[in-house]
Design an enzyme around this catalytic site. Structure first.
Site, PDB file in Angstrom:
ATOM      1  N   CYS A 134       1.044  -1.281   0.402  1.00 61.33           N
ATOM      2  CA  CYS A 134       0.170   0.077  -0.146  1.00 61.33           C
ATOM      3  C   CYS A 134       1.908   1.504   0.379  1.00 61.33           C
ATOM      4  O   CYS A 134       0.869   2.688  -0.451  1.00 61.33           O
ATOM      5  CB  CYS A 134      -1.229  -0.021   0.888  1.00 61.33           C
ATOM      6  SG  CYS A 134      -2.042  -1.072   0.980  1.00 61.33           S
ATOM      7  N   CYS A 220      -7.625  -7.212  -3.074  1.00 64.11           N
ATOM      8  CA  CYS A 220      -7.135  -6.541  -1.799  1.00 64.11           C
ATOM      9  C   CYS A 220      -9.556  -6.325  -1.296  1.00 64.11           C
ATOM     10  O   CYS A 220      -8.723  -5.878  -0.481  1.00 64.11           O
ATOM     11  CB  CYS A 220      -7.060  -5.954  -1.654  1.00 64.11           C
ATOM     12  SG  CYS A 220      -4.920  -6.425  -2.013  1.00 64.11           S
ATOM     13  N   CYS A 245      -5.603   1.902   4.126  1.00 62.62           N
ATOM     14  CA  CYS A 245      -4.540   1.513   2.691  1.00 62.62           C
ATOM     15  C   CYS A 245      -3.598   2.592   2.770  1.00 62.62           C
ATOM     16  O   CYS A 245      -2.482   3.159   2.126  1.00 62.62           O
ATOM     17  CB  CYS A 245      -4.656   1.222   1.379  1.00 62.62           C
ATOM     18  SG  CYS A 245      -6.413   2.407   0.800  1.00 62.62           S
TER      19      CYS A 245
HETATM   20 FE1  SF4 Z   1      -0.981  -3.580  -2.494  1.00 60.90          FE
HETATM   21 FE2  SF4 Z   1      -3.212  -4.282  -2.121  1.00 60.90          FE
HETATM   22 FE3  SF4 Z   1      -3.077  -1.940  -1.159  1.00 60.90          FE
HETATM   23 FE4  SF4 Z   1      -4.056  -2.255  -3.475  1.00 60.90          FE
HETATM   24  S1  SF4 Z   1      -4.977  -2.349  -1.868  1.00 60.90           S
HETATM   25  S2  SF4 Z   1      -1.571  -1.704  -2.716  1.00 60.90           S
HETATM   26  S3  SF4 Z   1      -2.775  -4.488  -4.036  1.00 60.90           S
HETATM   27  S4  SF4 Z   1      -2.199  -4.438  -0.501  1.00 60.90           S
END
Ligand code: SF4
Length: 278
Positions: A134, A220, A245
């Site tokens: 993230c 995700c 995130c």
């Molecule tokens: Fe990575 Fe999942 Fe975060 Fe997207 S939501 S940046 S794929 S960990």
């Protein structure tokens, strides 16, 4: 009620101080989203932008702001792992509103190094690994987007998540250099957002029809079941981790980095975990 717009030199940053931000937040606390947006656009013009991932709140704000100023700036982050439906939304918005969306991408070298070390699906391996993904794919591009702004507009609502319960409509975002963070929908409910969307025929992200209640990266995010928290479909395999995130998530809370640091620190059991920190 509140001070009129201030004419500014483009080379200067127009940042609020704590006293001014507090006063304006009080003045605007009962103002409608449109009133908050009008004040924001008059004050910052092209030095403010809406951050959106094309979910319901962001789309309602985009529509409201566009009606006030068709030149409103809008930015998003393409993490490289978005669902196809989000790209379709970008095309829909471009056609409907006649605007170009400012799309920020992760730093290619950072993505390459991360994937080489931990694999493309590192987010399933541990919470620190997910937070690293993230950070590289969302948080860092947003930092770059915000670096050129004096204020940003988010779709945060107080009843979305416990960490958002006390947000004000105007705050100083200390996590991103002290620019102003504007949340015009802070006191709206999901039902009010939906009502606005229907009344103004605002484009709706296609994944809502498939049972999604919060939309992020494809691997995700899943649809939620009846009775589940709306954000239960984000990183559903994790326990005791924030459903944030770093982008609207914050990417919109501003406090995400603090939570991330705390979790990474608490979750670090040894050199391997610590090594995963960004
Ligand atoms: Fe990575 Fe999942 Fe975060 Fe997207 S939501 S940046 S794929 S960990």
């Amino acid at each position: 009620m509140w001070n009129a717009a201030v004419a500014l030199d483009n080379d200067e940053r127009d940042l609020l101080d704590e006293f001014e931000a507090g006063q304006i937040a009080v003045d605007l606390d009962f103002a409608s989203p449109q009133e908050v947006l009008r004040w924001t656009l008059e004050r910052w013009g092209q030095k403010v932008a809406i951050s959106t991932s094309f979910q319901a709140e962001g789309m309602a704000l985009l529509d409201m702001a566009w009606r006030l100023d068709p030149g409103i700036r809008v930015f998003t982050v393409d993490t490289g792992r978005l669902p196809q439906e989000t790209y379709e939304m970008i095309e829909t918005v471009r056609a409907r509103y006649g605007m170009s969306i400012e799309i920020y991408f992760p730093d290619a070298a950072q993505v390459e190094a991360m994937v080489r070390l931990q694999g493309p699906d590192l987010f399933k391996k541990s919470v620190p690994a997910r937070l690293r993904c993230c950070n590289v794919r969302k948080v860092e591009p947003i930092r770059r987007a915000l670096a050129g702004l004096d204020a940003w507009i988010t779709g945060l609502r107080r009843d979305q998540w416990a960490s958002r319960a006390n947000i004000r409509k105007v705050e100083i975002d200390h996590d991103h250099g002290g620019l102003a963070k504007i949340s015009p929908l802070a006191d709206w409910t999901a039902a009010e957002v939906e009502e606005y969307i229907q009344a103004h025929d605002v484009p709706v992200h296609p994944l809502y029809k498939q049972g999604y209640t919060s939309i992020g990266c494809a691997p995700c995010t899943r649809a939620t079941k009846a009775g589940e928290d709306p954000r239960a479909g984000r990183w559903w395999w994790e326990t005791n981790a924030p459903k944030e995130c770093g982008i609207h998530c914050p990417i919109e809370t501003g406090g995400f980095e603090h939570e991330m640091e705390a979790i990474v620190h608490l979750g670090a059991k040894g050199p391997a975990d610590v090594g995963e920190r960004v």
